[in-house]
Design a protein around this motif. Structure first.
Motif, PDB file in Angstrom:
ATOM      1  N   ASN A 122       0.812  -1.226   0.000  1.00  0.00           N
ATOM      2  CA  ASN A 122       0.000   0.000   0.000  1.00  0.00           C
ATOM      3  C   ASN A 122       0.847   1.279   0.000  1.00  0.00           C
ATOM      4  O   ASN A 122       0.297   2.367  -0.009  1.00  0.00           O
ATOM      5  CB  ASN A 122      -0.924   0.025   1.218  1.00  0.00           C
ATOM      6  CG  ASN A 122      -1.933  -1.085   1.187  1.00  0.00           C
ATOM      7  OD1 ASN A 122      -2.242  -1.639   0.138  1.00  0.00           O
ATOM      8  ND2 ASN A 122      -2.448  -1.423   2.358  1.00  0.00           N
ATOM      9  N   GLN A 124       2.680   2.554   2.487  1.00  0.00           N
ATOM     10  CA  GLN A 124       2.313   3.267   3.705  1.00  0.00           C
ATOM     11  C   GLN A 124       3.315   2.964   4.809  1.00  0.00           C
ATOM     12  O   GLN A 124       3.850   1.857   4.889  1.00  0.00           O
ATOM     13  CB  GLN A 124       0.928   2.847   4.196  1.00  0.00           C
ATOM     14  CG  GLN A 124      -0.197   3.207   3.263  1.00  0.00           C
ATOM     15  CD  GLN A 124      -1.530   2.671   3.757  1.00  0.00           C
ATOM     16  OE1 GLN A 124      -1.582   1.714   4.530  1.00  0.00           O
ATOM     17  NE2 GLN A 124      -2.608   3.292   3.299  1.00  0.00           N
ATOM     18  N   VAL A 126       3.426   2.783   8.915  1.00  0.00           N
ATOM     19  CA  VAL A 126       2.540   2.714  10.081  1.00  0.00           C
ATOM     20  C   VAL A 126       3.392   2.825  11.347  1.00  0.00           C
ATOM     21  O   VAL A 126       4.476   2.273  11.424  1.00  0.00           O
ATOM     22  CB  VAL A 126       1.668   1.429  10.082  1.00  0.00           C
ATOM     23  CG1 VAL A 126       0.609   1.522   9.013  1.00  0.00           C
ATOM     24  CG2 VAL A 126       2.492   0.189   9.892  1.00  0.00           C
ATOM     25  N   GLY A 144      -0.124   6.639  11.015  1.00  0.00           N
ATOM     26  CA  GLY A 144       0.558   6.243   9.798  1.00  0.00           C
ATOM     27  C   GLY A 144       0.721   7.396   8.837  1.00  0.00           C
ATOM     28  O   GLY A 144       0.292   8.523   9.097  1.00  0.00           O
ATOM     29  N   TYR A 145       1.362   7.098   7.714  1.00  0.00           N
ATOM     30  CA  TYR A 145       1.593   8.086   6.676  1.00  0.00           C
ATOM     31  C   TYR A 145       1.514   7.390   5.325  1.00  0.00           C
ATOM     32  O   TYR A 145       2.188   6.385   5.088  1.00  0.00           O
ATOM     33  CB  TYR A 145       2.961   8.749   6.862  1.00  0.00           C
ATOM     34  CG  TYR A 145       3.181   9.910   5.935  1.00  0.00           C
ATOM     35  CD1 TYR A 145       2.650  11.160   6.214  1.00  0.00           C
ATOM     36  CD2 TYR A 145       3.915   9.757   4.764  1.00  0.00           C
ATOM     37  CE1 TYR A 145       2.840  12.228   5.365  1.00  0.00           C
ATOM     38  CE2 TYR A 145       4.106  10.820   3.911  1.00  0.00           C
ATOM     39  CZ  TYR A 145       3.569  12.057   4.204  1.00  0.00           C
ATOM     40  OH  TYR A 145       3.751  13.116   3.360  1.00  0.00           O
ATOM     41  N   ASP A 146       0.669   7.918   4.449  1.00  0.00           N
ATOM     42  CA  ASP A 146       0.498   7.373   3.108  1.00  0.00           C
ATOM     43  C   ASP A 146       1.507   8.054   2.187  1.00  0.00           C
ATOM     44  O   ASP A 146       1.445   9.272   1.975  1.00  0.00           O
ATOM     45  CB  ASP A 146      -0.929   7.629   2.614  1.00  0.00           C
ATOM     46  CG  ASP A 146      -1.245   6.901   1.324  1.00  0.00           C
ATOM     47  OD1 ASP A 146      -0.397   6.886   0.418  1.00  0.00           O
ATOM     48  OD2 ASP A 146      -2.358   6.344   1.231  1.00  0.00           O
ATOM     49  N   GLN A 149      -0.287   9.458  -1.286  1.00  0.00           N
ATOM     50  CA  GLN A 149      -1.103  10.664  -1.146  1.00  0.00           C
ATOM     51  C   GLN A 149      -0.451  11.726  -0.265  1.00  0.00           C
ATOM     52  O   GLN A 149      -0.940  12.843  -0.168  1.00  0.00           O
ATOM     53  CB  GLN A 149      -2.477  10.290  -0.604  1.00  0.00           C
ATOM     54  CG  GLN A 149      -3.241   9.401  -1.551  1.00  0.00           C
ATOM     55  CD  GLN A 149      -4.596   9.010  -0.986  1.00  0.00           C
ATOM     56  OE1 GLN A 149      -4.956   9.358   0.138  1.00  0.00           O
ATOM     57  NE2 GLN A 149      -5.364   8.285  -1.779  1.00  0.00           N
ATOM     58  N   THR A 151      -0.267  12.007   3.000  1.00  0.00           N
ATOM     59  CA  THR A 151      -1.171  12.438   4.063  1.00  0.00           C
ATOM     60  C   THR A 151      -1.038  11.497   5.257  1.00  0.00           C
ATOM     61  O   THR A 151      -0.589  10.355   5.116  1.00  0.00           O
ATOM     62  CB  THR A 151      -2.645  12.421   3.595  1.00  0.00           C
ATOM     63  OG1 THR A 151      -2.983  11.101   3.176  1.00  0.00           O
ATOM     64  CG2 THR A 151      -2.886  13.399   2.470  1.00  0.00           C
ATOM     65  N   ILE A 153      -2.403   9.046   8.269  1.00  0.00           N
ATOM     66  CA  ILE A 153      -3.421   7.994   8.370  1.00  0.00           C
ATOM     67  C   ILE A 153      -3.814   7.883   9.841  1.00  0.00           C
ATOM     68  O   ILE A 153      -2.952   7.801  10.722  1.00  0.00           O
ATOM     69  CB  ILE A 153      -2.876   6.638   7.880  1.00  0.00           C
ATOM     70  CG1 ILE A 153      -2.366   6.743   6.452  1.00  0.00           C
ATOM     71  CG2 ILE A 153      -3.954   5.565   7.990  1.00  0.00           C
ATOM     72  CD1 ILE A 153      -1.599   5.503   6.001  1.00  0.00           C
ATOM     73  N   HIS A 154      -5.109   7.881  10.091  1.00  0.00           N
ATOM     74  CA  HIS A 154      -5.616   7.761  11.465  1.00  0.00           C
ATOM     75  C   HIS A 154      -6.503   6.521  11.549  1.00  0.00           C
ATOM     76  O   HIS A 154      -6.901   5.952  10.543  1.00  0.00           O
ATOM     77  CB  HIS A 154      -6.415   9.015  11.839  1.00  0.00           C
ATOM     78  CG  HIS A 154      -5.633  10.270  11.644  1.00  0.00           C
ATOM     79  ND1 HIS A 154      -4.631  10.658  12.490  1.00  0.00           N
ATOM     80  CD2 HIS A 154      -5.684  11.219  10.670  1.00  0.00           C
ATOM     81  CE1 HIS A 154      -4.101  11.788  12.070  1.00  0.00           C
ATOM     82  NE2 HIS A 154      -4.720  12.151  10.961  1.00  0.00           N
ATOM     83  N   LEU A 156      -6.041   3.307  12.635  1.00  0.00           N
ATOM     84  CA  LEU A 156      -5.520   2.025  12.153  1.00  0.00           C
ATOM     85  C   LEU A 156      -5.915   0.909  13.112  1.00  0.00           C
ATOM     86  O   LEU A 156      -5.962   1.100  14.326  1.00  0.00           O
ATOM     87  CB  LEU A 156      -3.993   2.069  12.041  1.00  0.00           C
ATOM     88  CG  LEU A 156      -3.410   2.973  10.957  1.00  0.00           C
ATOM     89  CD1 LEU A 156      -1.907   3.061  11.118  1.00  0.00           C
ATOM     90  CD2 LEU A 156      -3.753   2.435   9.579  1.00  0.00           C
TER      91      LEU A 156
END
Length: 176
Positions: A122, A124, A126, A144-146, A149, A151, A153-154, A156
């Motif tokens: 993905n 990403q 985490v 996390g962090y994508d 994108q 951005t 990530i919340h 998880l």
């Protein structure tokens, strides 16, 4: 005789005037040298003040958290993700703000350890955040962090970490 006396007095007066001029010249020269010395000393005192200000500002820089003294960073599985890509993402996610991470107040991170895993499928990252005083490996917050994108990530799930390789570890050395 008066003429001879007059010439003698004139010569002695000329010698006196020459001596006076010489003395005035020396006195003027010494005054100029003294003024130059005072200006030099005054100028050096001004630069020493700015020098001490430079020392103070550089000592403030030394109060910044330092790797090896305040915290420890460890990279692993570097063949999976470039270190530059990882560091850029961590900076954007705020994980290079070591003042915040080490801050134990309500406004700080109060972190003891941060583990970063890489989800290659993905793209990403985490994160597991262990705060100071954590009791077990299950006592953490996550995020996390994508990378696609760019951005955060919340929300998880714990399963988001299953079988992912660890790529980065940050550890607070002040709490040990």
């Amino acid at each position: 005789m008066k003429k001879v006396q007059f010439e003698r007095k004139l010569k002695s007066l000329t010698k006196q005037l020459t001596r006076r001029k010489f003395i005035l010249f020396i006195a003027s020269f010494l005054m100029i040298v003294l003024i130059c010395l005072l200006l030099f000393v005054f100028h050096n005192k001004q630069s020493s003040v700015s020098h001490s200000e430079t020392i103070q500002s550089s000592s403030q820089v030394n109060n910044q958290p330092r790797e090896g003294k305040d915290y420890k960073i460890q990279y692993s599985n570097s063949s999976l993700i470039k270190r530059s890509t990882l560091n850029t993402a961590l900076k954007k996610a705020g994980l290079f703000d070591f003042n915040y991470l080490l801050n134990t107040s309500n406004d700080g991170g109060n972190d003891a350890k941060i583990l970063v895993y890489y989800n290659q499928t993905n793209r990403q990252l985490v994160f597991k955040f262990y705060q100071n005083g954590y009791q077990s490996d299950n006592d953490y917050q996550n995020g996390g962090y994508d990378l696609k994108q760019q951005t955060g990530i919340h929300s998880l799930q714990q399963s988001a970490f299953n079988n992912l390789p660890l790529v980065y570890t940050w550890e607070n050395l002040q709490t040990k």
